[in-house]
Design a protein around this motif. Sequence first.
Motif, PDB file in Angstrom:
ATOM      1  N   MET A 149       0.852  -1.198   0.000  1.00  0.00           N
ATOM      2  CA  MET A 149       0.000   0.000   0.000  1.00  0.00           C
ATOM      3  C   MET A 149       0.888   1.248   0.000  1.00  0.00           C
ATOM      4  N   LEU A 150       0.825   2.022  -1.059  1.00  0.00           N
ATOM      5  CA  LEU A 150       1.645   3.209  -1.184  1.00  0.00           C
ATOM      6  C   LEU A 150       0.918   4.399  -0.572  1.00  0.00           C
ATOM      7  N   LEU A 151       1.534   5.021   0.418  1.00  0.00           N
ATOM      8  CA  LEU A 151       0.926   6.151   1.098  1.00  0.00           C
ATOM      9  C   LEU A 151       1.842   7.360   1.014  1.00  0.00           C
ATOM     10  N   THR A 152       1.226   8.520   1.064  1.00  0.00           N
ATOM     11  CA  THR A 152       2.007   9.752   1.109  1.00  0.00           C
ATOM     12  C   THR A 152       2.496   9.981   2.534  1.00  0.00           C
ATOM     13  N   THR A 153       3.428  10.891   2.672  1.00  0.00           N
ATOM     14  CA  THR A 153       3.960  11.223   3.994  1.00  0.00           C
ATOM     15  C   THR A 153       2.858  11.749   4.903  1.00  0.00           C
ATOM     16  N   LEU A 154       1.956  12.535   4.339  1.00  0.00           N
ATOM     17  CA  LEU A 154       0.844  13.081   5.122  1.00  0.00           C
ATOM     18  C   LEU A 154      -0.058  11.970   5.643  1.00  0.00           C
ATOM     19  N   GLU A 155      -0.335  10.973   4.796  1.00  0.00           N
ATOM     20  CA  GLU A 155      -1.198   9.870   5.214  1.00  0.00           C
ATOM     21  C   GLU A 155      -0.545   9.046   6.320  1.00  0.00           C
ATOM     22  N   TYR A 156       0.757   8.826   6.217  1.00  0.00           N
ATOM     23  CA  TYR A 156       1.481   8.138   7.287  1.00  0.00           C
ATOM     24  C   TYR A 156       1.367   8.928   8.595  1.00  0.00           C
ATOM     25  N   PHE A 157       1.563  10.212   8.490  1.00  0.00           N
ATOM     26  CA  PHE A 157       1.511  11.071   9.672  1.00  0.00           C
ATOM     27  C   PHE A 157       0.119  11.035  10.310  1.00  0.00           C
ATOM     28  N   LEU A 158      -0.922  11.140   9.480  1.00  0.00           N
ATOM     29  CA  LEU A 158      -2.291  11.123   9.996  1.00  0.00           C
ATOM     30  C   LEU A 158      -2.618   9.799  10.673  1.00  0.00           C
ATOM     31  N   PHE A 159      -2.156   8.700  10.070  1.00  0.00           N
ATOM     32  CA  PHE A 159      -2.411   7.395  10.678  1.00  0.00           C
ATOM     33  C   PHE A 159      -1.688   7.274  12.017  1.00  0.00           C
ATOM     34  N   MET A 160      -0.427   7.686  12.060  1.00  0.00           N
ATOM     35  CA  MET A 160       0.331   7.619  13.304  1.00  0.00           C
ATOM     36  C   MET A 160      -0.291   8.507  14.377  1.00  0.00           C
ATOM     37  N   ALA A 161      -0.764   9.679  13.989  1.00  0.00           N
ATOM     38  CA  ALA A 161      -1.409  10.573  14.950  1.00  0.00           C
ATOM     39  C   ALA A 161      -2.693   9.951  15.485  1.00  0.00           C
TER      40      ALA A 161
END
Length: 263
Positions: A1-13
């Motif tokens: 699953m390819l995610l953008t940096t923003l999506e990674y950040f939102l998921f981690m948050a």
Amino acid sequence: MLLTTLEYFLFMATVLSLGSFSAAFSTRWPIKQAYLWEKEAHFALTLPFNKPPPEQMQNIRSCCKNCRQTLLWYDLTPLVSYLILKGKCRHCAYRISFHYPVIELLHLICCLPLLLTYENAYPLLLQTLLISALITAATIDRKHMLIPDECNIVILSCALLFHLSTRTLESSVIGMLMGYSLIYSLRWSYQRFRHKEGIGLGDAKLVAALSAWLGISYLAPLLLCASLMGILYTLAFNKSGTQHMAFGPFLIFSAMMVFYLTL
């Protein structure tokens, strides 16, 4: 699953926020339940009960246990605030419990692998909520030997919704029924012949929820792995057998092992 940096950040948050809620819930829930049980016992015995509700049951903002100073959002940011403040209250330097950052970090470690597995937000959300409930239940059971019904409900609901979306609901429902029936039968038999409780009803509910999550085909590996870990723990730390042991954390850790190893 390819995610953008923003999506990674939102998921981690999101995961860290769940971890923060889990840490607070696992601290407050046992205190609330102890108060409610005490109140119920007094009413059952028709005794007066004038004890005020504990602070944890009141709708108040988070504050320092020592100086009672209200904590603002920048004092409550998961993990980050703890690191910046070096584990101490900003106002009085009172040591903050490791309980909060550990639970938040556990959420991050256990949920991040989900990003590599699910491409759609719906199953990702369900599995994230489910794992958060597992961590919360294990935390409470390890310390208080109690498994909240709230956690079991979240686990079971997320499991059934997930299997409904993947058209594997039949295996989930059969697993739920078989898991509960098996543990309840063992519990009844032990009480019948030994005249004492060997396994709690909360464990039966937990096995039902975990079996609904993993499916009927993984019920045996789940119970086998949990039992082996329980035996090893007993041999290492409870050789005399006098110490009561919570079985929930072994079930939960085994379920997560089975889940990730069979993806």
